[in-house]
Design an enzyme around this catalytic site. Structure first.
Site, PDB file in Angstrom:
ATOM      1  N   GLU A 255       1.126  -1.261  -0.039  1.00  0.00           N
ATOM      2  CA  GLU A 255      -0.007   0.062   0.065  1.00  0.00           C
ATOM      3  C   GLU A 255       0.996   1.459  -0.209  1.00  0.00           C
ATOM      4  OE1 GLU A 255      -2.573   2.631   3.110  1.00  0.00           O
ATOM      5  OE2 GLU A 255      -2.709   0.522   3.324  1.00  0.00           O
ATOM      6  N   CYS A 294      -3.513   7.303   4.601  1.00  0.00           N
ATOM      7  CA  CYS A 294      -3.104   6.994   3.192  1.00  0.00           C
ATOM      8  C   CYS A 294      -4.767   7.217   2.525  1.00  0.00           C
ATOM      9  CB  CYS A 294      -2.725   5.365   3.237  1.00  0.00           C
ATOM     10  SG  CYS A 294      -1.175   5.209   4.097  1.00  0.00           S
TER      11      CYS A 294
END
Length: 525
Positions: A255, A294
């Site tokens: 990620e 994020c």
């Protein structure tokens, strides 16, 4: 105090002075970490041989029970985690809940979901495949837990949730865990591991932690290990191309960077429920954890006729957000986790300002409440406006990991699809519209480059879970520059920690091997 590492079934203090962990509000030295002298190769071997063997001797349901017990331990120590988060991350109470309570919620979700797999120790996938003219020779696909270690190299922004959202499905699958938390906020992760170890819930080697430098960790990964990384695209590229990872075809889940979008539909006019819902969510994403998520909104797309009105509405709400020391009454937004992150945010903001004009913030004359700007790591929530569309040089590429977002106007559906796709792959886009025709064109147009698309209208109202809130039952991850990885999604996450294979043989053999296997279709239930 120096935080110890938990490896080969024992606590090992690293050598040297270690790396200091600081309070991002006042610069106080809190604890230090060091992995010097830790034999990470031995740690991985012990995890495979001891932790993995013991976990796989249990069925899925028994392992789900272990997750439930971990959640109980974390709940009992919640106050200590809140204190560490305040001191080491500068988090507000709301930010801490997002991380700590989110971790506990995720563990409980997997504890419940894992019970559906019963006492099985492997998964049977699909029906028999006929391989001959008669039933004498057939094929059956299975999924078996990996015999390696789940190696987590985690980011600094979620020291609690970042561990347990990965560890829950790994442990449920029967795969031991070794976590290397990001150094600046490693204290909370280490304390959680220490509490679980002290409770004696897991077998030795099932849960391991190395604080400080990863050193030669990747040199020792093997064919049956999984490496899961959250962080920058540059570091992800180095992990993927590490000689041991390449030579042994180690499974890697990433990620990485993500310039996530909020998109207003043509019907989201000022005064509409969709417009107001968008403003509220944009402000929340700019301020929760000071934008250090994020999944946070980085680009905001609005019809050209309302883009300025949207920017003004967001700016007006940001003006009411008090930024400063979370210990002070009324503070809504805390600091970034370190001076290094603050410097990186200012550098990124300077690049964005080459494309965009300031609407609110920017830092000029900004003084945080009850904090010294010289030693603290605050960044004022900042909103920009860019009318350059696809011609912008930085807005679609630079992710400022802090409370910064940019409004961009669009002319029609085709243009906003192109603008959203220009991000090169994102974790999430949220859409605020009830226009069926617009949604029918937009959602398929951007889905290929987004891991999650959240659509909100007046009927949903405030019942949605949030643009930046990752639910354990839904997919987390994204294509392209977002890393190409997949996490969570309920029991789907177990697929990362299993190996698919097919057995070809007679029906008697396949019956025997299938006895007691759980149906792999449950992973997608």
């Amino acid at each position: 105090m120096k935080l110890a590492n938990y490896v080969y079934g024992q606590w090992v203090e690293g050598g040297g002075e270690g790396i200091a962990l600081l309070d991002p509000v006042n610069g106080e030295h809190l604890v230090s970490v060091s992995s010097e002298g830790v034999d990470v190769g031995r740690a991985l071997s012990f995890a495979r041989d001891s932790g993995g063997t013991a976990l796989r001797a249990l069925g899925y349901e028994a392992r789900a029970g272990l997750l439930g017990k971990i959640a109980e331990v974390l709940t009992a120590n919640r106050d200590a985690y809140y204190d560490i988060s305040l001191r080491n991350s500068g988090s507000t109470a709301g930010d801490i809940a997002f991380d700590v309570d989110g971790a506990i919620f995720t563990l409980k979700a997997y504890a419940r979901a894992g019970k559906a797999l019963g006492d099985a120790r492997l998964l049977k996938e699909g029906g028999r495949v006929a391989l001959a003219k008669t039933d004498a020779f057939q094929g059956q696909h299975f999924l078996t837990p990996l015999s390696g270690v789940a190696v987590f190299i985690n980011a600094f922004n979620f020291p609690a949730w970042g561990l347990w959202e990965k560890a829950a499905p790994a442990l449920l699958a029967g795969v031991p865990v070794l976590v290397k938390p990001a150094t600046p906020t490693a204290w909370l992760t280490q304390r959680m591991v220490a509490d679980v170890v002290a409770a004696g819930i897991l077998p030795p080697g099932a849960l391991n932690i190395v604080c400080g430098s990863a050193r030669d960790l990747l040199d020792h990964v093997g064919e049956c290990d999984v490496v899961s990384f959250t962080g920058s695209a540059d570091t992800a590229a180095r992990i993927r191309t590490h000689p041991a990872v390449v030579a042994r075809a180690v499974r890697v889940n990433v990620e990485a960077d993500s310039v996530n979008s909020a998109i207003l539909g043509p019907d989201a006019q000022p005064g509409s429920a969709e417009f107001d819902l968008a403003v509220k969510e944009i402000v929340r994403e700019l301020t929760v954890k000071a934008g250090q998520k994020c999944t946070a909104i980085r680009r905001i797309f609005a019809p050209a006729a309302v883009a300025r009105a949207l920017a003004d509405a967001v700016a007006a709400r940001l003006a009411g957000m008090t930024v400063g020391n979370p210990r002070s009454e009324g503070v809504r937004v805390g600091p970034l986790v370190s001076k290094a992150q603050q410097a990186a945010a200012f550098e990124g903001l300077a690049r964005l300002r080459q494309d965009a004009e300031l609407v609110f913030g920017g830092g000029e004359g900004f003084v945080p409440v009850d904090a010294d700007p010289a030693v603290s790591a605050f960044v004022q929530p900042t909103l920009l406006f860019c009318d350059k569309g696809l011609a912008a040089q930085h807005v679609h590429d630079v992710e400022v990991f802090g409370p910064v977002a940019t409004v961009l106007p669009y002319a029609d559906t085709a243009e906003v699809i192109a603008l959203a796709r220009r991000g090169g792959g994102s974790l999430v886009a949220s859409v605020y519209s009830a226009d069926a025709g617009f949604l029918a064109e937009l959602v398929p147009g951007i889905a290929e480059l987004h891991g999650r698309v959240m659509v909100v209208d007046a009927a949903i109202g405030g019942q949605h879970t949030g643009h930046g809130n990752v639910m354990p039952t839904c997919l987390h991850g994204g294509p392209g520059r977002a890393g190409g990885g997949e996490e969570l999604g309920g029991l789907r996450a177990l697929a990362m920690y299993h190996r698919r294979y097919v057995v070809q043989g007679g029906p008697g053999l396949l019956d025997a091997l299938s006895a007691g296997a759980a149906d792999a279709a449950l992973l997608g239930a």
